[in-house]
Scaffold this active site. Structure first.
Site: not given
Lengths: 468, 468
Positions: B88, B158
């Site tokens: 991500d 994250e």
């Protein structure tokens, strides 16, 4: 001759319907997206002036939005009343807090308005209050009771600083010549205790920008090592008030007129409930400059408020960033004899001087206007006071407002006449907020009261002329 | 057996093309609008792992975005390296400051990257750095030089706090069993002076809301009489640092490990130019905690930064409003042995306690993680150090970073192994900022260096086993 009350009752639905038509047009002057709507509203106002009985009504171009001018002249020996109002409105946001559409006027009953109130952006500020004057003219023309000349000057930029108004006035002094100016853009204490605004605060509006690094930074890699523009801006804003909530800008209070203890105790006689005030806002306490009451803080004392602040990541979730810049819109309300341009300069000089190392600060003065006080011994004030007494059955209390109508001191300077602030709104009307509204009672009461002002003013004016 | 440099040169265009394909998918975990893109990226990572030579690769569901797991096992007696990364990316805003589209990867030459750099959101953090490991595996498998077992755990949350990672690790301890964990999500001093991150700061992220009146108010009618939530928030934020830029939250520094004078002078030996640092950011001065250097402030000292602030009217033009509420996102970087949850609580207790009368304050802890230090005498650190020496021709400098990778201490706690931070990014890569990029030199150098880590680690591991 039909009396005003009967006329109003008979035409009530139409009066409300015509106002609703005006409220439907989103004349948001602050946002260019709505520019055609603003222009359309000017046209609608012009049409309404003609229908109400003006001999002439025209759209006057300016460098900005047009000014709608209308007049009915009956006799050059009679006094002339100039009605000022504005057809533009505040932006409606935050949209999600409106219970009905800001440009979808509906009448709803509320505890404060058992006869109903019209909910829409501009219902009170200023379309509803401005339109009372148009309907008052209609009555006086229909009933043949117009006692003097009347002119209308309705602008479209009041919410963004009336930049074109001075331009227009300078070029039309003969056209706008008058003996008194009427404005309905203020409030009363309550529907059972009318009041007339005798003082307005000035305004200085600025925008500030604090820039640190030349790009947004990762707050892990750089956090702690560089000045964060948001933290810096917060500190600079916090420093603008001391522990007594006095503004710390050097020179800020130099020209502030200290109100005498006598006048302060007169002011204190106006009905006011601190409990109701706090409850209406759901706050556990008020807060302001030490040594002054709530009413004093919001009328005879100058202030500084941040109206908007933004910087960094404000979207959904988290982003660990040190933004390149942070911004704020700040405005100061002023009292006589502070000068709004001087205050902007004092702010700018001070704010730029307190910028710490590591950032650059830019202050952009935006707009403003002077404070103003109407003397209560003027015939304009007396005429208004009588008119309210007639329709409310109780003498109105003279009150100094916290709001600003910067062009009032402009009018005195350029057109050499006093302004009478005949307001029929209420503080709870939520102007500048979501769910703005205007009581049907207030709207109709204003229409009934205004013709009495004309009558009393013309009488007092002619007495004064006879005496001199 | 083809050496890694030749392999990389031969396949360079494909390596770059495959990374670009990954960068085109806007896997913005912070914004649900992109959720399908996030899921699509997980699929793409899985496919790439299989193509690179994993025996197995799978999409593992979690309460949030899935984790991509992959492995190649060659011998249970050999050590196992677990590679962690994230697919991500940070939100791209502010969009208007990107010179090319954040999800439209292009290679541009810059003074710092004469061989070109790939410009896209995620180019460095973390797709580019994560993908180096996938290509390194491809090389080792193709050349038959994979010396040990390898596992991949690539998550999708994250940037929003890795909420599902602990859940996943708790349920897959056997599956994730390893002897060392590799993460490439940090930077080096420069392309001629490599460094390995030996310390990470912790993170506590909170959101605060300051509410005053129950609706937006007209700043004329109410200005000066009520607490303005923006002014109050600014004051509260300003009070969080004293005149030495130390954080004023009670108890904040209680568990902070004071670094010894000896270690501080070792740290001071790393090459650093304050002039270049300031020039790169266009600031006239740095700013931080009194008594510490810039590098110390951004690595071994805890900090507090406002990452976002908003309230009131922030659109075009002016609006004279006192808003009902003001908001901020605030994060603190922590050092050993501060506990991130305790710090969130200390912040909350303090911030709520300093709320003045007239407002209500709500603090919502958001996410966080502990600080971490990697011992440089571990075989993992030594293997990495050797690998960098081989490919750069100069020993890497051990450096404590300011950034946070909260899951590193989670790994140690749950999986009982150390993490080696083999980063190949540069501070100028503008991660979390517009125009993020990753040097082609750095990307390819990483692909060349990682297989050497595997070789050295396996050798050191086996020596260690033989000794014991």
């Amino acid at each position: 001759m039909e009396d005003i009350s009967s006329y109003v009752q008979k035409n009530k639905e139409r009066f409300i319907g015509e106002l609703k038509d005006l409220l439907k047009i989103p004349s948001v002057s602050a946002d260019p997206v709505f520019s055609q709507d603003v222009l359309n509203t000017a046209e609608a106002v012009k049409e309404n002036l003609l229908k109400a009985g003006c001999d002439r009504a025209e759209i006057c171009d300016t460098p900005g939005y047009p000014i709608v001018y209308g007049e009915k002249s009956i006799d050059p020996d009679l006094p002339t009343v100039l009605v000022y109002g504005h057809y533009d409105v505040q932006p409606p946001d935050p949209m999600d807090l409106w219970e009905s559409g800001p440009f979808d006027p509906v009448i709803k009953q509320t505890p404060g308005h058992p006869e109903g109130a019209i909910f829409a952006r501009g219902a009170c500020d200023d379309k509803g209050q401005m339109f009372m004057h148009v309907k008052a003219l209609e009555y006086m023309v229909q009933s043949g009771t117009l006692p003097c000349n009347v002119k209308f000057m309705i602008e479209g930029e009041e919410e963004v600083g009336s930049a074109s108004l001075e331009w227009f006035i300078e070029r039309n002094q003969e056209k706008l010549k008058n003996d008194v100016i009427l404005i309905s853009d203020t409030g009363m204490i309550s529907n059972t205790q009318p009041s007339i605004t005798t003082g307005l605060r000035g305004l200085s509006y600025v925008e500030v920008e604090v820039t640190g690094p030349n790009r947004d930074l990762h707050s892990g890699l750089y956090g702690g090592a560089v000045a964060n523009p948001i933290n810096v801006l917060a500190g600079m804003i916090a420093s603008l008030h001391d522990e007594n909530n006095r503004i710390t800008i050097p020179g800020f209070y130099d020209k502030v007129e200290e109100i005498s203890p006598e006048e302060r105790s007169e002011m204190a006689k106006a009905p006011f409930s601190l409990e109701q005030y706090k409850n209406a806002l759901d706050i556990d306490d008020v807060y302001g400059e030490a040594g002054y009451t709530t009413n004093e803080r919001s009328s005879i004392r100058p202030t500084l408020d941040v109206n908007g602040i933004w910087g960094g990541y404000t979207g959904e979730g988290a982003k660990t960033v040190i933004p390149s810049a942070a911004y704020a819109k700040i405005s100061m309300r002023l009292v006589p004899d502070q000068d709004w341009e001087e205050i902007c300069q004092l702010f700018k000089d001070h704010f730029e001087s307190i910028a710490p190392k590591g950032v650059k600060v830019v202050v952009k003065p935006h707009h403003g206007g002077q404070a103003y006080v109407t003397p209560i011994d003027s015939i304009g004030y007396q005429a208004a006071s009588k008119a309210y007494s007639d329709t409310f059955g109780i003498t109105p209390i003279p009150q100094r407002s916290g709001g600003s109508i910067p062009i009032v001191s402009l009018f005195e300077k350029e057109l050499k006449s006093k302004t009478i602030l005949m307001g029929f709104g209420l503080n709870s009307d939520a102007i500048h907020s979501p769910n703005e509204h205007f009581g049907v009672f207030n709207y109709l009461k204003g229409i009934e009261t205004i013709p009495l002002f004309y009558r009393h003013f013309t009488e007092l004016f002619r007495s004064q002329e006879n005496e001199s």
